[in-house]
Design an enzyme around this catalytic site. Structure first.
Site, mmCIF file in Angstrom:
data_model
loop_
_atom_site.group_PDB
_atom_site.id
_atom_site.type_symbol
_atom_site.label_atom_id
_atom_site.label_comp_id
_atom_site.label_asym_id
_atom_site.label_seq_id
_atom_site.Cartn_x
_atom_site.Cartn_y
_atom_site.Cartn_z
ATOM 1 N N GLY A 5 0.277 2.342 23.265
ATOM 2 C CA GLY A 5 -0.815 3.299 23.104
ATOM 3 C C GLY A 5 -0.372 4.740 23.023
ATOM 4 N N TYR A 59 0.829 -1.208 0.000
ATOM 5 C CA TYR A 59 0.000 0.000 0.000
ATOM 6 C C TYR A 59 0.864 1.259 0.000
ATOM 7 C CZ TYR A 59 -3.691 3.261 1.459
ATOM 8 O OH TYR A 59 -4.582 4.308 1.529
ATOM 9 N N HIS A 109 4.962 5.645 14.445
ATOM 10 C CA HIS A 109 4.877 6.112 15.827
ATOM 11 C C HIS A 109 4.166 7.464 15.912
ATOM 12 C CE1 HIS A 109 8.086 3.081 16.166
ATOM 13 N NE2 HIS A 109 7.709 2.980 17.430
#
Length: 433
Positions: A322, A257, A388
């Protein structure tokens, strides 16, 4: 034959025409003509025709010629008139709304006649919203989609509209159409879908873009490529500007992609450099994370994942620690940006995204506030080549398009949640689950 014989023949011919006189011309038989006109009411039809012609020409607006004053020379009139027209044209160029009736609604892309527009991938999440806007503007829209990720439900409300057409077609194969503009959105955009068949994904990015560029060049259509922020890879620059070339793994699981879109941008610019600028124009949009109604419920993107999991009373899955960041724009803002880019004069590439930056932990908290305060989270190992940080620099979009997002995450997310709730449970906001 001797001379005597010739004289004898001449005398015989002359004797045949002796006494000949031309037939006298007769006067025009007016009585016969009048009888013809009176027979079978022919005169009535002639008079009616004359009356209609007279009435038609009498109601036509009179072409008024400029009246020249005695002190004005005929040759002096043309430059004066031309300067006035140039002043009006410059005023319209500076402000297209200057000569619009107050209160009139003029859609984006002021034009004299409806355009014939192709939207590849038009049954998908973003494509269907774009189709809504183009049809509302009065254009004729042809949706081309192979329905790998697109859904007929996204465009079914346009069935029966004479300005809407739907073609089931894979852009990897050539397509012949007569169009004015091409929005090229065809390609799976979520990791779940583009990793499912990576060879097919890169073929769609390369062959599909080649076919659509070839079509645009043949018919002289304007072409807009929807590229992606994934061309920046795991960026070493933050926020990302269009001048940044990216940091992409060319052999990673996402490269079908990422690199596919980078090649699509290369093809677009090479086609533009090799074509005549009078008949061929290209545009490149780099789209950052987008959310909204009609998004795939299980397409693997973080917003749809969190919303669907919270609605199903499942833990929201956070990959890694997270703390990785993303920016999220509402689909209506993106569609506005795409249309401005197509109608404008800037080739791009142009970043289209919301510069508001959220960590995955912060996003989970916003979803919890919107959907279910009791929603839980769970952590899993991060996926390969996951960026990130991701945040667009939209300085170029503001400068050349006059565009910036208007809808914040806390404003747009409830609209998406209501759509997901209806599709999952057949109930909208306010209904008990």
């Amino acid at each position: 034959m001797d001379v005597q014989s010739l004289n004898h023949q001449r005398s015989e011919i002359q004797s045949q025409y002796e006494g000949y006189t031309p037939k006298p011309s007769k006067p025009w038989p007016w009585s016969t003509t009048i009888s013809y006109l009176l027979r079978e009411q022919r005169l009535l039809f002639v008079l009616v025709g004359v009356a209609i012609a007279t009435l038609f020409f009498s109601v036509q607006p009179e072409v008024r010629k400029p009246i020249l004053q005695p002190e004005t020379k005929a040759n002096d009139f043309v430059p004066k008139f031309s300067s006035q027209m140039l002043a009006v044209r410059s005023q319209v160029s500076a402000d297209p709304m200057a000569f619009v009736r107050p209160g009139a609604k003029i859609p984006l892309g002021l034009k004299r006649k409806p355009l014939r527009i192709v939207v590849t991938g038009g049954a998908g999440f973003v494509g269907s919203h774009l189709v809504d806007r183009l049809l509302a503007r009065g254009d004729n829209v042809i949706v081309v989609d192979n329905f790998f990720t697109g859904r007929k439900e996204n465009v079914v409300h346009h069935i029966g509209n004479p300005r809407f057409e739907l073609i089931r077609h894979d852009v990897v194969e050539p397509l012949l159409l007569e169009v004015d503009q091409i929005y090229h959105l065809a390609c799976p955009a979520s990791p779940v879908h583009y990793k499912f068949n990576p060879v097919k994904t890169i073929k769609t990015n390369v062959m599909g873009t080649l076919n659509m560029l070839g079509l645009a060049k043949r018919v002289g259509a304007r072409f807009l490529l929807t590229s992606t922020s994934e061309v920046y890879g795991d960026p070493l620059e933050h926020p990302q500007k269009e001048e940044y070339w990216g940091h992409v793994n060319p052999i990673g699981v996402r490269s079908c992609y990422d690199e596919g879109k980078r090649v699509a941008e290369t093809l677009t610019m090479d086609y533009n450099r090799g074509a005549s600028v009078e008949v061929f124009y290209v545009r490149i949009a780099r789209i950052f994370n987008t959310y909204g109604p009609r998004m795939g419920i299980d397409d693997g993107r973080v917003v749809s994942n969190f919303v669907a999991q919270a609605l199903r009373k499942e833990p929201m899955t956070i990959y890694g620690d997270g703390k990785q960041t993303r920016s999220f724009q509402y689909v209506a803002d993106l569609v506005e940006g795409l249309m401005r880019l197509m109608e404008g004069e800037h080739i791009g590439p142009v970043n289209l995204g919301n510069p508001g930056e959220f960590t995955m932990l912060e996003l989970a908290e916003v979803v919890r506030e919107t959907v279910d305060p009791q929603a839980k989270t769970e952590f899993r190992p991060n996926t390969e080549d996951d960026p990130h940080k991701r945040k667009p620099d939209i300085t170029r979009a503001k400068k050349f398009l006059g565009w910036e997002p208007k809808i914040s995450l806390r404003e747009g997310l409830p609209l998406m949640v209501d759509d997901f709730r209806r599709r999952l449970f057949g109930k909208s906001k306010g209904s008990s689950l």
